[in-house]
Design an enzyme around this catalytic site. Sequence first.
Site, mmCIF file in Angstrom:
data_model
loop_
_atom_site.group_PDB
_atom_site.id
_atom_site.type_symbol
_atom_site.label_atom_id
_atom_site.label_comp_id
_atom_site.label_asym_id
_atom_site.label_seq_id
_atom_site.Cartn_x
_atom_site.Cartn_y
_atom_site.Cartn_z
ATOM 1 N N ASN A 136 56.868 27.181 -59.859
ATOM 2 C CA ASN A 136 56.846 27.721 -58.493
ATOM 3 C C ASN A 136 57.583 26.727 -57.604
ATOM 4 O OD1 ASN A 136 54.228 26.160 -59.166
ATOM 5 N ND2 ASN A 136 54.355 26.011 -56.937
ATOM 6 N N HIS B 123 42.041 17.354 -67.238
ATOM 7 C CA HIS B 123 42.602 17.049 -65.921
ATOM 8 C C HIS B 123 41.583 16.322 -65.055
ATOM 9 C CE1 HIS B 123 44.784 20.622 -67.396
ATOM 10 N NE2 HIS B 123 45.833 20.101 -66.790
ATOM 11 N N HIS C 259 44.422 26.836 -70.905
ATOM 12 C CA HIS C 259 44.431 25.556 -71.610
ATOM 13 C C HIS C 259 43.462 25.655 -72.794
ATOM 14 C CE1 HIS C 259 46.788 23.333 -68.682
ATOM 15 N NE2 HIS C 259 46.098 23.943 -67.741
ATOM 16 N N MET D 235 49.632 18.116 -61.544
ATOM 17 C CA MET D 235 48.271 17.568 -61.580
ATOM 18 C C MET D 235 47.912 16.937 -62.927
ATOM 19 S SD MET D 235 46.418 20.782 -59.691
ATOM 20 C CE MET D 235 47.173 21.613 -58.276
ATOM 21 N N SER D 236 48.924 16.474 -63.664
ATOM 22 C CA SER D 236 48.613 15.927 -64.989
ATOM 23 C C SER D 236 49.620 14.852 -65.368
ATOM 24 C CB SER D 236 48.658 17.061 -66.031
ATOM 25 O OG SER D 236 49.975 17.534 -66.190
ATOM 26 N N HIS E 259 47.708 30.246 -59.440
ATOM 27 C CA HIS E 259 47.635 29.857 -60.845
ATOM 28 C C HIS E 259 48.216 30.939 -61.753
ATOM 29 C CE1 HIS E 259 46.314 27.451 -64.187
ATOM 30 N NE2 HIS E 259 45.495 28.384 -64.644
ATOM 31 N N ALA F 32 53.367 21.973 -66.294
ATOM 32 C CA ALA F 32 53.853 22.894 -65.270
ATOM 33 C C ALA F 32 53.840 22.133 -63.957
ATOM 34 C CB ALA F 32 52.928 24.098 -65.173
ATOM 35 N N SER G 195 51.137 24.015 -69.684
ATOM 36 C CA SER G 195 51.431 25.439 -69.526
ATOM 37 C C SER G 195 52.889 25.682 -69.900
ATOM 38 C CB SER G 195 51.240 25.861 -68.072
ATOM 39 O OG SER G 195 50.032 25.371 -67.575
ATOM 40 N N TYR H 135 41.201 16.895 -61.988
ATOM 41 C CA TYR H 135 40.552 17.859 -61.069
ATOM 42 C C TYR H 135 39.370 18.587 -61.701
ATOM 43 C CZ TYR H 135 43.434 21.463 -63.384
ATOM 44 O OH TYR H 135 44.029 22.275 -64.303
ATOM 45 N N GLU H 136 39.284 18.529 -63.031
ATOM 46 C CA GLU H 136 38.125 19.147 -63.687
ATOM 47 C C GLU H 136 36.868 18.294 -63.515
ATOM 48 O OE1 GLU H 136 39.070 21.142 -67.685
ATOM 49 O OE2 GLU H 136 40.744 19.757 -67.401
HETATM 50 N N1 HPA Z 1 51.498 21.824 -57.186
HETATM 51 C C1 HPA Z 1 50.740 21.068 -58.001
HETATM 52 N N2 HPA Z 1 50.599 21.327 -59.299
HETATM 53 C C2 HPA Z 1 51.262 22.366 -59.808
HETATM 54 C C3 HPA Z 1 52.064 23.198 -59.012
HETATM 55 C C4 HPA Z 1 52.188 22.903 -57.624
HETATM 56 O O1 HPA Z 1 52.881 23.583 -56.850
HETATM 57 N N3 HPA Z 1 52.583 24.156 -59.831
HETATM 58 C C5 HPA Z 1 52.112 23.901 -61.073
HETATM 59 N N4 HPA Z 1 51.300 22.826 -61.070
#
Ligand code: HPA
Length: 280
Positions: free
Chosen positions: A243, A92, A70, A219-220, A255, A122, A39, A94-95
Amino acid sequence: MEIISGYNIVKDGEHSPVKDFAIERTGGFAPQVGIVLGSGLGTLTEAVESPVIIPYSSIPGFPAPTVAGHKGNMILGTIAGKRVAVMDGRFHYYEGHPSTVTTLPVRLIAAMGVGTLLLSNAAGGINSSFEVGDIMLIKDHISFIPNPLIGPNDDTTGPRFPSMVDAYSPRLRDVASSAAARLGIELKDGVYVAVTGPSYETPAEVRFYRMIGGDAVGMSTVTEVIAARHAGMEVMAASLITNINNPDNPAPADHAEVLEAGRRATKRLTSLFTEIIANI
Ligand code: HPA
């Protein structure tokens, strides 16, 4: 031919579908630099000159990405005079993809003979000095995502027990720091904590990740870095802090906020990566 643990490792020295694709279908194009976009770096694709776009859907073994924001294309061309393979879209954990599948774009880059890999992502800031929009050069990682090398080792790619010392190339980190200084972009550096997601962290988890030395959480990236180092590539990775996770004043991350921070930083990140590529 027996394919083991998700497409990429093949018994008896035979080619995997991904390797066959790299050799036969990219027309002998030999990229010098591989790039995996997260991202915030989507516009780097617009910097590719003479682009040839290869949809992931036409690459054997590649699943279709499922997450908004994505995409799924490999773009071959040049940036700053260097031949590049840009992976616009990643897979990912998580997918629901196993770690072996999350590394497929990197396996393809490795199979094309690329020596240098740049990644972006990100991430949520957990270092209390970080702010939204910061760019963090990753200097090391801690991973809670299963290792992509679990399973039989492909000795033709790399060793059974690859080192992860200096996984993030000190040389490329120097190149990145100099590039950032020339552009007047401030760079943070830190340790990336990789988690499976898709739920965001609890305040207690954020405290824990801080305590163990983390600066940002995402997460990547880490499975890709491990596969790249296994294959002998030199790696650089940068996180866009989208964030802030403050356990003492917790606010839900979402997100949309992550994507918006990515959009705002995209020009800066794109110029930084272009300058890095020019100077690799
Ligand atoms: N946590 C996990 N993954 C992320 C975050 C987060 O705060 N922000 C962007 N990807």
